[in-house]
Design a protein around this motif. Structure first.
Motif, PDB file in Angstrom:
ATOM      1  N   PRO A 257       0.710  -1.107   0.009  1.00 47.02           N
ATOM      2  CA  PRO A 257       0.120   0.113  -0.080  1.00 47.02           C
ATOM      3  C   PRO A 257       0.645   1.374  -0.102  1.00 47.02           C
ATOM      4  CG  PRO A 257      -0.065  -0.962   2.218  1.00 47.02           C
ATOM      5  CD  PRO A 257       0.814  -1.968   1.269  1.00 47.02           C
ATOM      6  N   GLN A 258       2.264   1.237   0.016  1.00 47.40           N
ATOM      7  CA  GLN A 258       3.127   2.145   0.030  1.00 47.40           C
ATOM      8  C   GLN A 258       2.965   3.049   1.375  1.00 47.40           C
ATOM      9  OE1 GLN A 258       2.391   3.263  -4.297  1.00 47.40           O
ATOM     10  NE2 GLN A 258       4.574   3.440  -4.296  1.00 47.40           N
TER      11      GLN A 258
ATOM     12  N   VAL B   5      -4.454   4.168   9.013  1.00 47.00           N
ATOM     13  CA  VAL B   5      -3.902   3.534   7.632  1.00 47.00           C
ATOM     14  C   VAL B   5      -5.003   2.439   7.115  1.00 47.00           C
ATOM     15  CG1 VAL B   5      -2.137   2.003   7.005  1.00 47.00           C
ATOM     16  CG2 VAL B   5      -1.545   4.093   8.434  1.00 47.00           C
ATOM     17  N   LEU B   6      -5.540   1.733   8.156  1.00 48.62           N
ATOM     18  CA  LEU B   6      -6.535   0.844   7.785  1.00 48.62           C
ATOM     19  C   LEU B   6      -7.782   1.405   6.645  1.00 48.62           C
ATOM     20  CD1 LEU B   6      -7.445  -1.897   7.773  1.00 48.62           C
ATOM     21  CD2 LEU B   6      -8.826  -1.810   9.623  1.00 48.62           C
ATOM     22  N   GLU B   7      -8.239   2.619   7.379  1.00 46.65           N
ATOM     23  CA  GLU B   7      -9.123   3.478   6.544  1.00 46.65           C
ATOM     24  C   GLU B   7      -8.592   4.022   5.264  1.00 46.65           C
ATOM     25  OE1 GLU B   7     -10.285   6.817   9.048  1.00 46.65           O
ATOM     26  OE2 GLU B   7     -11.241   5.365  10.651  1.00 46.65           O
TER      27      GLU B   7
ATOM     28  N   GLU C 122     -10.247   2.879   1.787  1.00 44.18           N
ATOM     29  CA  GLU C 122     -10.609   3.848   0.360  1.00 44.18           C
ATOM     30  C   GLU C 122      -9.761   3.438  -0.754  1.00 44.18           C
ATOM     31  OE1 GLU C 122      -9.555   7.612   1.801  1.00 44.18           O
ATOM     32  OE2 GLU C 122     -11.127   7.587   3.418  1.00 44.18           O
ATOM     33  N   ARG C 123      -8.649   3.051  -0.819  1.00 42.29           N
ATOM     34  CA  ARG C 123      -7.656   2.928  -1.886  1.00 42.29           C
ATOM     35  C   ARG C 123      -8.012   1.592  -2.673  1.00 42.29           C
ATOM     36  NH1 ARG C 123      -1.057   2.409  -2.640  1.00 42.29           N
ATOM     37  NH2 ARG C 123      -1.190   1.768  -4.936  1.00 42.29           N
ATOM     38  N   TYR C 124      -8.434   0.618  -1.756  1.00 47.18           N
ATOM     39  CA  TYR C 124      -8.752  -0.684  -2.562  1.00 47.18           C
ATOM     40  C   TYR C 124     -10.042  -1.000  -2.298  1.00 47.18           C
ATOM     41  CZ  TYR C 124      -3.237  -1.479  -2.076  1.00 47.18           C
ATOM     42  OH  TYR C 124      -2.001  -1.374  -2.316  1.00 47.18           O
ATOM     43  N   ALA C 125     -11.121  -0.323  -2.289  1.00 47.43           N
ATOM     44  CA  ALA C 125     -12.372  -0.705  -2.025  1.00 47.43           C
ATOM     45  C   ALA C 125     -13.107  -1.546  -2.967  1.00 47.43           C
ATOM     46  CB  ALA C 125     -13.202   0.762  -1.739  1.00 47.43           C
TER      47      ALA C 125
ATOM     48  N   GLN D  53     -17.648  -4.124   6.451  1.00 50.38           N
ATOM     49  CA  GLN D  53     -17.973  -3.140   5.434  1.00 50.38           C
ATOM     50  C   GLN D  53     -17.768  -3.895   4.006  1.00 50.38           C
ATOM     51  OE1 GLN D  53     -15.247   0.204   5.689  1.00 50.38           O
ATOM     52  NE2 GLN D  53     -15.834   1.090   3.713  1.00 50.38           N
ATOM     53  N   PHE D  54     -16.674  -4.695   3.923  1.00 51.57           N
ATOM     54  CA  PHE D  54     -16.042  -5.227   2.864  1.00 51.57           C
ATOM     55  C   PHE D  54     -16.571  -6.880   2.722  1.00 51.57           C
ATOM     56  CE2 PHE D  54     -13.312  -1.624   3.421  1.00 51.57           C
ATOM     57  CZ  PHE D  54     -13.491  -1.212   2.055  1.00 51.57           C
TER      58      PHE D  54
END
Length: 378
Positions: free
Chosen positions: A123-124, A176-178, A182-185, A222-223
């Protein structure tokens, strides 16, 4: 009977304290935990650990085999790069196989059959105080930076992100988890499972475990994902000491105590990251101030400093605390020093010596009996 030093002493009662917290996370958040064997592979205590954990995660074929043979339950196989000849065996013993690159995922997708496949993502972002251990450092080879395209996504059922190192900051973990969500939703909604890796110190006494559980549960819901954690140090922290004996006390401006162990050979991680060992006992204001040193020839073989109300003499014992993680898996034969035995203090108080090392172990690390007595040289 007094045990011969040096030896690692694993206290199952202290180990149980960590395991019960791991189990609480499993029960209340639904997040499973697999033991990171790269940190701790001392399988004579797996019979206790498997009661509270869901399996093991590995970084090599040998670790995967150990998890399969001695821990049971789920076996997660990961490697920075798999050799082709390893895949067939891993496919027989693993439940999940996680690839580090899209190249290897595509190369071995056909050979892994119905096995659950995953891909490591980078995730950088990360939490690490050491550049050496930072998976998101510049030019990192650890994981895929780009979001996988559909032709890659269809080859996997899950993913792994390992981006923490000794992270005891819940607020950082949460934010960071949030960011990851968002990035990988879009990708996460297509997966069945996600491993958040290790390096989160959620078993510490001061860690807000309730908030951690709530965060994991909300993210999972959520996922619609089965979350995994990969505790290594968190599973065994504060459970183990390295017991040593004072061999000599020398003086060079300071009093220097030499013990029958070595940071280079027996607590290598401390040397790698330039940290000092935590030495049990003593008195912070004691009149006697010592440097505690190992007996290898390395000039910097120093465990740390120690104060005592009474002088230390040859024959006294010193215990180095929190000596479980990245010690037994890294100990070596530097200087030909005898490796510490491994002793387990069971829940009933009985001490079992589960492993000892001898000269033959040292000798056979570098050759076989077929080469003895100059039979294979000259």
């Amino acid at each position: 009977m007094k045990l011969a030093t040096p030896y690692y002493l694993i206290d199952e009662a202290r180990l149980l304290k960590n395991l019960e917290r791991i189990q609480l996370v499993r029960e209340q958040a639904g997040a499973k935990s697999v033991l990171a064997l790269k940190c701790f592979s001392t399988w004579p205590v797996f019979s206790l650990m498997r009661q509270y954990m869901d399996g093991t995660t590995s970084s090599s074929l040998y670790e995967a085999r150990l998890g399969y043979e001695e821990f049971g339950k789920e076996v997660h196989a990961y490697s920075v790069a798999f050799a082709e000849e390893e895949i067939d065996e891993l496919s027989k013993i693993s439940d999940k196989i996680i690839f580090n690159s899209v190249t290897q995922l595509k190369q071995f997708a056909g050979k892994t059959g119905q096995l659950a496949r995953g891909l490591r993502l980078n995730p950088q972002v990360s939490y690490s105080e050491y550049d050496l251990a930072d998976p998101a450092r510049p030019y990192s080879r650890l994981g895929v930076v780009d979001i996988p395209p559909p032709e890659v996504t269809e080859l996997i059922s899950g993913a792994m992100l390992h981006y923490n190192c000794e992270n005891d900051d819940f607020d950082n973990f949460s934010s960071v988890l949030e960011e990851i969500g968002e990035r990988y939703a879009d990708l996460l909604h297509q997966l069945d499972w996600l491993s958040l890796g290790g390096g989160v110190f959620f078993t510490g006494d001061d860690y807000p475990l309730g908030k951690f559980i709530e965060k994991l549960k909300a993210f999972s819901e959520q996922f619609d994902l089965q979350l995994y954690l990969e505790p290594g140090e968190a599973a065994i922290t504060e459970s183990t000491t390295l017991v040593t004996t004072v061999l000599d006390v020398v003086h060079n401006e300071r009093d220097i105590v030499i013990v029958d162990s070595s940071i280079e050979a027996h607590m290598l991680d401390l040397l790698t990251y330039q940290e000092k060992a935590h030495i049990k006992g003593g008195s912070p204001s004691g009149a006697f101030h010592y440097i505690i040193a190992g007996r290898s020839c390395l000039a910097g073989d120093i465990f740390g400093e120690y104060r005592s109300d009474i002088p230390l003499r040859p024959g006294d014992q010193l215990q180095l605390a929190d000596a479980g993680g990245y010690t037994m898996v890294k100990m070596n034969w530097f200087n030909g020093l005898k490796m510490p035995s491994i002793v387990v203090k069971r829940l009933n108080g009985r001490c079992d010596t589960v492993k000892t090392f001898s000269y033959q172990d040292f000798k056979q690390s570098f050759g076989t009996d077929a080469f003895a007595h100059n039979g294979g040289f000259g």
